[in-house]
Each structure stands twice: as C-alpha cells, then as structure tokens.
Design an enzyme around this catalytic site. Structure first.
Site, PDB file in Angstrom:
ATOM      1  N   HIS A  16       0.828  -1.204   0.000  1.00  0.00           N
ATOM      2  CA  HIS A  16       0.000   0.000   0.000  1.00  0.00           C
ATOM      3  C   HIS A  16       0.864   1.257   0.000  1.00  0.00           C
ATOM      4  CE1 HIS A  16      -4.221  -1.538   1.076  1.00  0.00           C
ATOM      5  NE2 HIS A  16      -3.485  -2.590   0.789  1.00  0.00           N
ATOM      6  N   ASP A 119      -5.539   6.026   3.107  1.00  0.00           N
ATOM      7  CA  ASP A 119      -5.641   4.717   2.459  1.00  0.00           C
ATOM      8  C   ASP A 119      -7.048   4.147   2.624  1.00  0.00           C
ATOM      9  OD1 ASP A 119      -3.884   2.245   1.432  1.00  0.00           O
ATOM     10  OD2 ASP A 119      -5.312   1.492   2.922  1.00  0.00           O
TER      11      ASP A 119
END
Length: 481
Positions: A16, A119
């Site tokens: 990520h 995120d």
C-alpha cells in the site's frame, strides 16, 4: 502563489505504501507548490519498508516520512486487527497534523494544509481531517471495478435489502452496470461473503461517500466502464491516476546478493521461456498444494522461477517467510530433477523479474499491483486468486478483458490461515493452465500488447492519467479554504 501541504496516511504494509508514494511523487514533481508528509504506521519489523523509505527520502526532497508510535492490538480479535491498529493511531495522527498546522501558522512562508489523503483501510481518519477543517481524499490501491462493486453491494444491502453473504457457495450471477458480463457470486471478494467482514466493509463504504475525491490506482483505458460508473454525481469524484509502479530497481531488502543470483540465472535462460510464479507479499500455500504445483511444473517441462514462501503460524496475521530448506515441502527429488530448468527462490524482486526478456508467463494471485505490472511489461497471467479482491481481478482479466488464462478463478484461502480446510488445485489442472499460458492465444497476446502500450501512454503528456492528475491538483488547490 499558494503553497500546499498534503498529509498521506497509508495503511501498514509495503504494497500500500509504494503506490501511495508513487502518486505523491507525481504530485510534487508536477506542481512545485506542493509538499507532502507521510505518517507511517508499522505493524511489524519490515526491512523492505525501511529501505524503501530511505531511498525515497533521498530522491524526493519535498516528501518526508514521520513514524507514528507503535501500538499492539488485541491478538484475540484477528479479524479486526488492522482496524484496531488504525483506530488506535487517531490521536498520534492528530498530534502530528497539529504540529504541521502550528508550523504553518507561525510562518507565512510555510505551506498551508490542503488536505489529508488516507488509504482505503484508514477511513476513520476522515475525523482528523474534519477536526482541522480540511478536505479528505481516499487513496484506493485496488481497481476501479472493485471500488464500484463496493458501492454497488452497499446499495444492494442498504436499499434493496439483499444480503450478499447468502450468495456464498451459490451459482448465482449478478448483473452489474460496470461489467459487460454477469458476475458469478463465487468470485465476489471474501469480505462480501462473510458476515463478520461484511459489516466492516459496509461501514467503510458508507464513509467513502464523505471524501472529496478518490484517487484510484488504475488508468481509464483499462477500466472505462467502472470509471464512468462514478460520473453520475452520486459518489465522490474518482481520479484514475495509475498505473503507479515502483519502476526503480527493487533491490534486496537486506543487502544480500539474492537479486544478483536471480538475475544471473535469468540472463542464462532463452527469451520468453520461463514461467514466473509469485503470489504476493502475503501469499503462501500448505504442503499439499505446494506439491501439486511442483508436480505440474515438472510434468509441463517448462523452465520456471518460483517464489515459494512458508505460511505463517495458524491464526497469525503475519507475512510468509522464506524457507530455510524448501526441500522439506517439495516432492522428494524435485530439486535434483529440475535443477537444469528451474529455480526456487524466496522473496522476489518482481519488477526486475517481470521486466526480463526471458519471462514468458506469470502465475499470479491477481493482486492489483501484480496485474498492473504484468500489463505494463506485456507478460500474460495465469490466475490462482487467494483472498481480498483477487477473484474479482481474475474475472476481469480472464472474462472482461481477455488478457489472462484461468488455472482457477474462484479459488480462495482464509486470510488468517485458520480454517484448515482449503481445497487443493490438482496438478493436472495447474499443468493445463501452464500450457495455455505459455502457448498464449495470438489474439489475446495482441490485446495484451495493445493494453501494455496504453498503460504507458496514460502517463505521457496528454495521456489520460496525466490529465487526471492535473485535474486532481487543480481541484485540491480550489478546495483549500
């Protein structure tokens, strides 16, 4: 000229972090008004994260990284492990942002906080943005189709009172507006089929609607129906700003000579002759499945490079590790019999491998980063999806786009390795998929090459992602209060 500061909050984990840093670097390179601060949460010791941050800090002068305090969540609630961890970081995040705001107030030359980019697993950080009165933006590391499916399932559940968990193990198909083909329920992401996960997913999606915009790691030509799905005004604006790839050499995470050994072996292989097998940062199999894969490789006769990882202990949310002795899980004599054509490795420098001319096919879990990398480097995929949205990505690549071949499309593993009853794909089925992969259909190969060229053109001046990034930057400036 307004100087603007963005705060990025990626979820823990290198897969990520890399695309988030990728889009951050694009923003600061495109517009000198921006500087960016990353607030880093660490689940565990990961040398790859540290070395990656060190290299990016040296390369990007207007991007800095701040480590947040460590927090140990309740080990008795693994399904909520990640969300507990992130929720516990709210106060440290608030304090870090407060320092940035104070610095800005003390000096008129300091950049003003323009927004917080979080995120896809960090949606609770919207509360921090609201506290400081700044816009929040979602960074979605997966496909636009998965994002659209999440919104679609939320509407089905909340408005049409359909419970998707009742579709588990059924042969039902869903007609969804952003896919050309009916979507089999068997390829729905696991989180949509388990009650304990569905409530978490729906809670996340409801909060998605609060964002000012969504940055998605895709490009418009790859997923135009899904991108268009978000143009009706009922959702935040979506910005397809991919593919976001770490095209710099991956290197070794620990400074060893692993990569040089792999490269030397690759250099000795004929062009397009090698099957590369890798199943992502968290991908691993039990002994029975490892033996079936090994038998399929041996029976096929193809050259292979296999990233074979040892599963974590049952019930532990840990990354796989490298085997000290892979022979203990492989068929007896396998390494000796395949010594001339195959190589077993642990950690894999994937960008370096996929970019090598000897790679002819990629057996993949269909993680979105891997999908984008395979398209970029024009390497066909054979699918063995594992968890998360992998089954949906496999369906996209095989059925929607015609850019991959199927070993399995509905295979799935328990994310926390607790069920102990995973099915095993037999060697014959894997071997069939390998042959389809290495004898890839000429029409599909032509389509893959065309999509590869489109992925590269997306970031050229005038390309779709180039234009979407310009629009994003302008909207971020306009949204500053």
């Amino acid at each position: 000229m307004k100087k603007a500061e963005l705060v990025f909050i990626p979820s823990p984990g290198i897969t990520h972090l890399i695309p988030a840093v990728g889009v951050a670097k694009l923003i600061v390179d495109r517009d000198e008004r921006f500087s960016i601060t990353f607030l880093i949460m660490k689940l565990r010791v990961d040398p790859k994260i540290g070395s990656y941050i060190d290299s990016m800090s040296a390369l990007c002068k207007r991007i800095r990284f701040v480590d947040l305090p460590k927090h140990e969540p309740d080990p008795n609630q693994p399904s909520r492990f990640l969300f507990q961890r992130i929720e516990a970081q709210k106060q440290p995040v608030t304090e870090a942002v407060s320092k940035l705001v104070s610095r800005s107030e003390l000096s008129p030359d300091s950049p003003r906080l323009a927004g917080i980019v979080v995120d896809m697993f960090c949606t609770s950080m919207i509360d921090v943005a609201n506290e400081f009165g700044v816009p929040s933006y979602l960074f979605f590391v997966s496909s636009a189709s998965f994002l659209a499916l999440e919104f679609y399932i939320e509407v089905l559940h909340d408005e049409q009172k359909v419970d998707p968990t009742e579709l588990k193990d059924s042969n039902a198909e869903l007609v969804v507006p952003f896919l050309a083909n009916p979507l089999p329920a068997k390829v729905l992401p696991s989180a949509m089929l388990k009650k304990e996960w569905l409530s978490l997913l729906l809670g996340q999606v409801r909060r998605f609607k609060e964002f000012k915009g969504v940055l998605v790691n895709t490009f418009e030509e790859l997923e135009s129906p899904a991108v268009n799905f978000f143009s009706n005004g009922n959702t935040p604006r979506v910005y397809p700003v991919g593919p976001l790839l770490n095209l710099n050499r991956d290197g070794d995470p620990d400074g060893s000579n692993t990569y040089e050994d792999i490269k030397q072996w690759l250099d000795d292989q004929p062009q397009s002759s090698v099957v590369y097998l890798c199943f992502g940062t968290l991908g691993s199999f039990d002994v029975d499945q490892v033996k079936e894969i090994a038998c399929a490789l041996e029976q096929s006769g193809y050259r292979f490079l296999w990233s074979l990882r040892q599963p974590p202990p049952k019930g532990k949310m840990e990354a796989p590790s490298d085997y000290l002795n892979p022979q203990e899980v492989l068929p007896e004599g396998f390494l000796d019999r395949t010594a001339g054509i195959g190589k077993i490795i642990g950690w894999a420098p994937q960008i370096d491998i996929l970019s090598h001319s000897c790679i002819g096919g990629f057996v993949s879990h269909c993680g979105w980063n891997s999908v984008l990398e395979s398209i970029w480097f024009d390497v066909p995929i054979a699918t063995i999806p594992l968890y998360a949205e992998h089954q949906l990505s496999a369906f996209q690549m095989i059925v929607e786009l015609g850019l991959a071949v199927e070993i399995k499309m509905d295979y799935r593993l328990d994310f926390f390795n607790t069920d102990g009853n995973e099915s095993v794909i037999p060697a014959e089925e894997i071997e069939r998929g390998l042959r389809c992969l290495m004898e890839f259909d000429p029409e599909k190969r032509k389509k893959l090459k065309e999509m590869s060229e489109k992925s590269r053109k997306a970031w050229m001046n005038g390309g779709s992602s180039y234009a979407w990034l310009n629009r994003l930057i302008q909207d971020m400036i306009d949204n500053m209060t």
